[in-house]
Write a protein that holds these residues in place. Structure first.
Motif, short mmCIF file in Angstrom:
data_model
loop_
_atom_site.label_atom_id
_atom_site.label_comp_id
_atom_site.label_asym_id
_atom_site.label_seq_id
_atom_site.Cartn_x
_atom_site.Cartn_y
_atom_site.Cartn_z
N GLY A 434 0.79 -1.22 0.00
CA GLY A 434 0.00 0.00 0.00
C GLY A 434 0.82 1.27 0.00
O GLY A 434 0.26 2.36 0.11
N ARG A 435 2.13 1.16 -0.15
CA ARG A 435 2.97 2.35 -0.17
C ARG A 435 2.88 3.07 -1.51
O ARG A 435 3.20 4.25 -1.62
CB ARG A 435 4.43 1.98 0.14
CG ARG A 435 4.63 1.40 1.54
CD ARG A 435 6.10 1.15 1.82
NE ARG A 435 6.86 2.38 1.88
CZ ARG A 435 7.05 3.12 2.98
NH1 ARG A 435 6.47 2.75 4.13
NH2 ARG A 435 7.76 4.23 2.94
N ILE A 436 2.47 2.34 -2.57
CA ILE A 436 2.28 2.92 -3.90
C ILE A 436 0.92 2.47 -4.41
O ILE A 436 0.56 1.28 -4.29
CB ILE A 436 3.40 2.49 -4.86
CG1 ILE A 436 4.74 3.07 -4.41
CG2 ILE A 436 3.09 2.93 -6.29
CD1 ILE A 436 5.91 2.64 -5.25
N LYS A 437 0.17 3.40 -4.98
CA LYS A 437 -1.16 3.09 -5.51
C LYS A 437 -1.06 2.80 -7.00
O LYS A 437 -0.52 3.61 -7.77
CB LYS A 437 -2.11 4.27 -5.28
CG LYS A 437 -2.20 4.73 -3.82
CD LYS A 437 -2.75 3.62 -2.92
CE LYS A 437 -2.86 4.11 -1.47
NZ LYS A 437 -3.36 3.04 -0.57
N ALA A 438 -1.56 1.63 -7.41
CA ALA A 438 -1.57 1.26 -8.83
C ALA A 438 -2.79 0.37 -9.07
O ALA A 438 -2.68 -0.86 -9.06
CB ALA A 438 -0.29 0.54 -9.21
N PRO A 439 -3.97 0.96 -9.29
CA PRO A 439 -5.20 0.17 -9.49
C PRO A 439 -5.08 -0.82 -10.64
O PRO A 439 -4.57 -0.48 -11.72
CB PRO A 439 -6.25 1.25 -9.79
CG PRO A 439 -5.70 2.52 -9.20
CD PRO A 439 -4.21 2.41 -9.33
N GLY A 440 -5.54 -2.04 -10.41
CA GLY A 440 -5.55 -3.07 -11.45
C GLY A 440 -4.22 -3.77 -11.66
O GLY A 440 -4.10 -4.59 -12.57
N PHE A 441 -3.22 -3.49 -10.83
CA PHE A 441 -1.89 -4.04 -11.03
C PHE A 441 -1.89 -5.57 -10.98
O PHE A 441 -1.22 -6.22 -11.79
CB PHE A 441 -0.93 -3.47 -9.97
CG PHE A 441 0.50 -3.89 -10.14
CD1 PHE A 441 1.35 -3.18 -10.96
CD2 PHE A 441 1.00 -5.01 -9.46
CE1 PHE A 441 2.68 -3.57 -11.11
CE2 PHE A 441 2.32 -5.40 -9.61
CZ PHE A 441 3.16 -4.68 -10.44
N PHE A 442 -2.62 -6.14 -10.04
CA PHE A 442 -2.59 -7.59 -9.86
C PHE A 442 -3.71 -8.31 -10.61
O PHE A 442 -3.76 -9.54 -10.60
CB PHE A 442 -2.69 -7.93 -8.37
CG PHE A 442 -1.50 -7.48 -7.56
CD1 PHE A 442 -0.29 -8.14 -7.64
CD2 PHE A 442 -1.60 -6.37 -6.72
CE1 PHE A 442 0.79 -7.73 -6.89
CE2 PHE A 442 -0.51 -5.96 -5.97
CZ PHE A 442 0.68 -6.62 -6.06
#
Length: 539
Positions: A434-442
């Motif tokens: 949760g230190r970096i936000k990247a929606p849909g990454f996984f």
């Protein structure tokens, strides 16, 4: 096929008939390459015995010898050291630096949002990469590890890095650790270093193991077998054992271990040291250089030998060479040579010394010619290999440009095979924490790839004439052939946007001090009002 004429000739003259038959057979067989490079009839080719074998048979049995000799040339051969270090310095330098280049269009982000996200990622990555806690051995940070891994690949043929998990701490929120190890430790289990390593073996599941690389029936990579010690590492108190590391995670498909190897042939499993094609030449140059140096030293030692007819060989002037510097002080038959030394000979003894004629005037041209030969094989121009730029500007620049074709290729390869996979592993952990936000990454591989795209920038090429280099950069920007950001990277390795920010700060300070003469300041701006406004803001 013997025709009627041959039969007749052979009947009346058997020797002439046999010559006719042999000539016809030779004419029939010799065609295509058999008349040149594949000939077995030409005297120049009769002693050339070569066979076409598989990569495993051509490479793997000789790897232990090649690695040992390559390391020896790196440690004790100046030209070998120069070749490897020059490549490492120009390709890696202080380390390839991350510059995220996400696919903003696919992710639905504006350029401003993409730049902001990239800035956050750079700061977070620096927290991990600039710390020695990124190393499982706590010896080097990520940028230093790049140089170690790359130099190991050049020296030994290949290099390995395994992903390990450490303990998260208040000062290091990431658990990702890198463990680098040399090529020797990846080998076929139960091989004996004293009796000769076994190249090929079989794992208990039936898979083949070639020099520590496990493959399945289709030849696909499955796992690596890593020993806990070197083959000839004695007095460790360890029993040599192997750990099997699967090449890719079964559920994620991500690599568990990175194998840096410059592949030369299809189905090649292990790499060859960079110096392998020129090992013999480099060793001979080293021997020749040492011999010439020793001859020059001997020629420079002025030593006097005194003949006596008496019963003693004692020097009335005393020993000319200090006792601690003598090679064999207790041997009465040994005479020491030194600068200004005097030796008294026994009755009947004579000294004959061949004139070494040193220094040798042909030494430098001969070595330089061989270095050009070596540089051609290693793709390093002799000017760069010897760090001697005595030609014209055009010739020296052409040599640098030719070398940088190879350096850029190796840099892009290193970024793709080493830096990028490590960055992707770190990014996955940073997003999971949760230190970096990247929606849909996984959830989607395309989204993941869009978030993970990045550039890796290293040291810039050297500048022979900075004025001409800057003028060329200015022209490329004006013609739309390049960008300011790229030119900043290639000119001195700096970041263009960081330069802009610092220049803005410096310009404000210069205007505040009344020292600015920048003509690019808008005429409508009143410097006195600007300075007054900045003073009020500071207060």
């Amino acid at each position: 096929m013997i025709n009627i004429v041959d039969h007749v000739v052979t009947f009346f003259n058997p020797e002439a008939g046999m010559r006719r038959i042999a000539a016809r057979e030779v004419t029939k067989v010799l065609n295509g390459y058999e008349q040149g490079g594949a000939s077995h009839q030409k005297r120049s080719m009769r002693g050339w015995i070569a066979s076409a074998l598989s990569p495993k048979d051509d490479i793997d049995p000789s790897l232990d010898t090649l690695r040992g000799r390559s390391r020896d040339l790196y440690m004790n051969g100046p030209i070998g050291t120069a070749a490897l270090k020059t490549t490492r310095t120009n390709v890696i330098g202080l380390g390839l630096r991350l510059k995220p280049r996400i696919d903003a269009e696919t992710l639905g982000l504006t350029p401003e949002q993409a730049d902001k996200w990239s800035g956050i990622v750079e700061k977070e990555f620096a927290l991990w990469a600039e710390s020695k806690h990124s190393d499982a051995l706590r010896m080097n940070d990520f940028y230093d590890q790049q140089g170690v891994a790359f130099l190991g690949m050049l020296m030994n043929g290949d290099s390995f890095a395994a992903f390990r998990q450490g303990k998260r701490t208040p000062w290091m929120p990431y658990s990702l650790r890198l463990h680098l190890f040399e090529a020797d430790r990846v080998c076929t289990p139960f091989s004996s270093g004293t009796l000769g390593d076994t190249v090929e073996g079989t794992y208990k599941n039936g898979n083949r193991i070639i020099s520590g690389v496990e493959i399945d029936d289709t030849g696909a990579l499955v796992a690596y077998h890593v020993a806990n010690s070197y083959a000839r590492e004695y007095n460790t108190g360890k029993i040599r054992e192997w750990v099997r590391i699967e090449a890719y995670g079964e559920q994620t498909g991500r690599p568990n271990i990175l194998h840096l190897m410059d592949t030369e042939r299809a189905e090649q499993r292990r790499g060859v040291p960079m110096l392998a094609p020129v090992i013999e030449t480099l060793k001979q140059i080293t021997r020749y250089t040492e011999a010439e140096l020793q001859a020059a030293v001997v020629a420079g030692l002025f030593t006097v030998f005194v003949k006596t007819k008496g019963a003693t060989n004692e020097n009335p002037l005393g020993s000319m060479i200090p006792l601690e510097q003598q090679v064999a002080s207790t041997d009465p038959t040994s005479y020491e040579m030194g600068a200004g030394a005097i030796n008294v000979l026994e009755p009947g003894e004579e000294i004959e010394i061949a004139n070494p004629g040193r220094p040798n005037a042909n030494f430098d041209p001969f070595v330089s010619a061989l270095c050009r030969y070596i540089g051609a094989a290693l793709e390093i121009p002799v000017e760069l290999l010897l760090k001697s730029f005595q030609s014209s500007y055009s010739a020296s620049r052409a040599a640098l440009l030719e070398a940088w074709k190879m350096f850029r290729m190796r840099r892009q390869w290193t970024a793709k095979e080493f830096c990028q996979p490590i960055y992707e592993e770190w990014l996955a952990e940073a997003i999971a924490l949760g230190r970096i936000k990247a929606p849909g990454f996984f959830s989607d591989p395309i989204i993941r790839k869009s978030w993970s795209q990045a550039e890796w920038n290293g040291p810039a090429p050297g500048q022979l004439d900075p004025v001409k280099e800057v003028e060329a950069s200015e022209r490329k920007i004006a013609l739309g052939l390049s960008t300011r950001e790229r030119e900043a990277i290639e000119t001195n390795g700096s970041d263009y946007w960081t330069n802009v920010q610092h220049l803005e700060i410096e310009e404000r300070a210069m205007r505040k001090a009344g020292l600015s003469k920048n003509e690019n300041i808008p005429k409508s701006v009143d410097p006195e009002k600007e300075v007054k406004k900045e003073d009020e803001e500071d207060q």
